[in-house]
Write a protein that holds these residues in place. Structure first.
Motif, mmCIF file in Angstrom:
data_model
loop_
_atom_site.group_PDB
_atom_site.id
_atom_site.type_symbol
_atom_site.label_atom_id
_atom_site.label_comp_id
_atom_site.label_asym_id
_atom_site.label_seq_id
_atom_site.Cartn_x
_atom_site.Cartn_y
_atom_site.Cartn_z
ATOM 1 N N ARG B 440 31.380 33.858 33.441
ATOM 2 C CA ARG B 440 32.537 33.544 32.599
ATOM 3 C C ARG B 440 33.682 32.946 33.397
ATOM 4 N NH1 ARG B 440 37.529 34.205 31.205
ATOM 5 N NH2 ARG B 440 38.154 34.482 29.037
ATOM 6 N N ASP B 441 33.967 33.590 34.557
ATOM 7 C CA ASP B 441 35.163 33.209 35.300
ATOM 8 C C ASP B 441 34.823 32.353 36.495
ATOM 9 O OD1 ASP B 441 37.303 34.703 33.827
ATOM 10 O OD2 ASP B 441 35.951 36.370 34.277
ATOM 11 N N ASP B 443 35.076 31.172 40.319
ATOM 12 C CA ASP B 443 35.015 31.929 41.553
ATOM 13 C C ASP B 443 35.683 31.082 42.616
ATOM 14 O OD1 ASP B 443 34.031 34.393 41.906
ATOM 15 O OD2 ASP B 443 32.037 33.767 42.580
ATOM 16 N N ASP B 444 36.736 31.579 43.188
ATOM 17 C CA ASP B 444 37.341 30.725 44.219
ATOM 18 C C ASP B 444 37.653 31.511 45.483
ATOM 19 O OD1 ASP B 444 40.693 30.641 42.779
ATOM 20 O OD2 ASP B 444 39.266 32.260 43.130
#
Lengths: 444, 444
Positions: B440-441, B443-444
């Motif tokens: 969903r999110d 990733d950094d």
């Protein structure tokens, strides 16, 4: 078992939930009863009760934005089970080891304004206890607590491959006839940014029982569903929680996902709420007597740390927009709504549609109608808020004269829908009109 | 006095009207009772009763357009008082002296589809007996009679300055607490064109009592209100009738005329109805299971001797329009509606809005929404007709599989709003999805 409902206004009783909790037994036998007693003790007597058990309630429209910080008794409540019974002597930890955080935070349920979704099409919302929220499932409070990040660091930090933190509440949660705890997760990136707080104080008081005493999570800029109450466990996990609250509920579907083609994976898990706004006064189907401007009040909010940059109002259904002057908006905050008021110009006599919309600091704005964002989950009604108002414009001569005549005759204004037998035009005026004007039909 | 209401479906009882007639006394004492007995004797048992007294009723949706000529028991009825008691032996005149006229005529009440006006804003419609008509206040019958023009010629013709003919019905009419007869007028130009008929036969039978036996007026192409029943007097006058039906009711106001600025002279007296249309099947909030096209049925009509030239349907709220092929429209008539059916293409799953509109032979068409033509009198709802339908498209694989599974499990489809506990996606399918897709999110 639960006794008569008091002379307030519960809409849905929640009989299934009561029966399930009773069937589970033990401490849950009295959960519904305990919950309602807590409502009566902790909440404002005028709360609009959407569901008696699990308790769901919001403030009445006139009180939603009467203060920019919502008093605790008026803060909306969206519970999923009973209010947990906590042993007061067991404190969860020694919080003095961590820096104290104090933040003003707006919490919004992703079901805010769901009633508009339901009114448009229904969906599953009118049979199951998907509470029919109006515009009051958003409130603002000042919380005191500590950063979850610091607690985790204090415990030795996060081990790979953990990327999410699963938060366990003591609240019961029933889904598809299976019972469990209320469990969701937040990404580690959110925690690392110091945007997840473990809080024990709300507006200068210990958390009310109904709001999660002794300890709850406050996830800044996320929907209320992530701010777990009665927190009792935190678990580091690799993927977002598979618990039903996260995996099967609070999902944002496309318009073409419905009852017979639904897959949970087609929904976006709702974390930040988009920019939205609502009018709290006047109210839909009200008659407003004015002299050219209508006083409007309301709120605006954007999730994820964004804030309302401009609020606009329209008296003609969204054709012409007026901006609320900055001084008529409450002050900016990174995690808070802004309340506003404005005297909206209106020349029209009769039914008008007042609309409001907000632009946030990232220039996001709202879809213009409910249809554009309707979804089977009935979440996120963020479209421009529309209300129908009957405008009586006393700056118009005929209207002023008629109302003056009513006053002379001592006739108070009946509800708009009541038939009125005060004569408007006399027989003489009628005949005079036809002496002065062309006949209805052409003559050839 | 009136006894229990039978097990049909009266919506409004008309208690005020009953009390007024009873108070007047004489033959009117039993008017409400007589009227209801006549309804039970002459009308179809499935009529939708909008008002018990004076009787107002329309056919149920499935029967409105099931025949292009409406059977007498299903023809809508809009009465204003009791059904007149007529001495059967007194015939009004020797009609054999005049040429016999036989015409198929659609009569439409100007309140047709008023319910949409009421649903949008209300107005005075929900408190006084302004019957909440749906789409059935329009029906078609074959009448036999004589031309009013010939009768007047036979009486020696019209003297100047007469320009209108006032028509008196034996029916009582109550307005602003004053009682009188039902009286309206038509212009002489309309009579001279042979478009006003004195009729005694309806669909091959003597006029039913409830439809004006022994003699009524049929004004071709005008609203039903001008086609006076139980005709007992005709008077030549210089101006349109000052009687309240003509002068104070059946007026078409501008949107900004309302309760506190109303003047009867601001309304256009409604004579010819504009072009309009309605969908009779499917119906709003129905679930339609289909394989790519939805069978739609309905009517279209235009007043004043104009006829529907084209009917168009949209499955996307009025963005894309499909024309009903001419062979799917019933045949043209100068004074009649056309019924139609069409298989409307629909790929969408979920809520759609089906809209229909008509273009008449003068290329008039309908306003696109109710708001555009809403007026305080709640008359003439001629905007494009819109219904909400839940589309279940079995030509889509996932939907077909899901419904097949329901069938295997022997689960019949519950109402759309009932919560469904048949699992859609398995836990394995859920996990597989997340193995195959991005999280969903970011990733950094």
């Amino acid at each position: 078992m639960f006794g008569p409902i008091p002379s307030t206004n519960p809409v849905l009783a929640g009989d299934d939930f009561k029966a399930w909790h009773n069937a589970i037994g033990g401490e849950l036998t009295t959960a519904a009863d305990d919950s309602w007693r807590t409502v009566l003790r902790e909440k404002h007597p005028d709360m609009l009760h959407l569901l008696q058990f699990p308790y769901n309630g919001e403030p009445p429209k006139r009180l939603v934005t009467s203060k920019t910080i919502t008093p605790n008794p008026l803060h909306f409540v969206r519970n999923h089970g009973g209010i947990s019974i906590i042993d007061k002597d067991r404190r969860p930890m020694d919080e003095s080891r961590f820096p104290r955080i104090e933040k003003t935070v707006t919490i919004q349920c992703s079901g805010t304004r769901r009633i508009e979704h339901i009114q448009l099409y229904g969906g599953q919302g009118d049979e199951v206890p998907q509470a029919p929220w109006a515009e009051g499932a958003i409130s603002t409070a000042r919380y005191v607590g500590i950063s979850l990040k610091k607690v985790i660091k204090d415990c030795g930090g996060l081990l790979k491959p953990a990327k999410h933190l699963e938060l366990y509440g003591a609240e019961t949660y029933v889904k598809d006839l299976e019972v469990g705890n209320y469990v969701v997760s937040v990404p580690w990136s959110k925690v690392r940014a110091n945007e997840v707080i473990l809080a024990w104080e709300m507006n200068g008081e210990p958390l009310p029982k109904i709001h999660g005493y002794p300890l709850r999570v406050i996830v800044l800029g996320y929907i209320g569903a992530r701010s777990v109450k009665w927190l009792y466990r935190i678990k580091a996990i690799e993927n977002p929680s598979r618990a039903p609250v996260q995996a099967k509920e609070y999902l944002y579907f496309n318009q073409q996902v419905g009852k017979y083609n639904l897959c949970a994976t087609d929904g976006i898990q709702i974390q930040e709420m988009p920019v939205s706004s609502a009018i709290m006064s006047p109210w839909t189907k009200q008659t407003v007597v004015h002299i050219g401007t209508i006083r409007c009040k309301g709120w605006a909010y954007s999730g994820g740390g964004r804030w309302p940059g401009r609020v606009e109002l329209s008296a003609d259904g969204g054709f012409t927009w007026y901006a609320v002057p900055p001084k008529k908006l409450s002050k900016k905050g990174r995690w808070t709504w802004r309340t506003w008021e404005y005297d909206l110009p209106c020349d029209v006599e009769g039914w008008i549609e007042i609309v409001c919309r907000c632009w946030d600091n990232s220039l996001n704005t709202q879809p213009l109608n409910v249809r554009a964002a309707w979804n089977w989950g009935l979440h996120v009604t963020s479209s421009a808020h529309r209300i129908k108002v009957y405008s009586v414009n006393k700056s118009r001569e005929l209207t002023r004269k008629r109302l003056d005549k009513f006053e002379q005759l001592g006739i108070s204004l009946a509800p708009l829908t009541h038939y009125d037998i005060v004569p408007g035009q006399t027989a003489e005026e009628y005949e005079q009109y036809w002496r002065d004007h062309d006949p209805r039909d052409v003559d050839d």
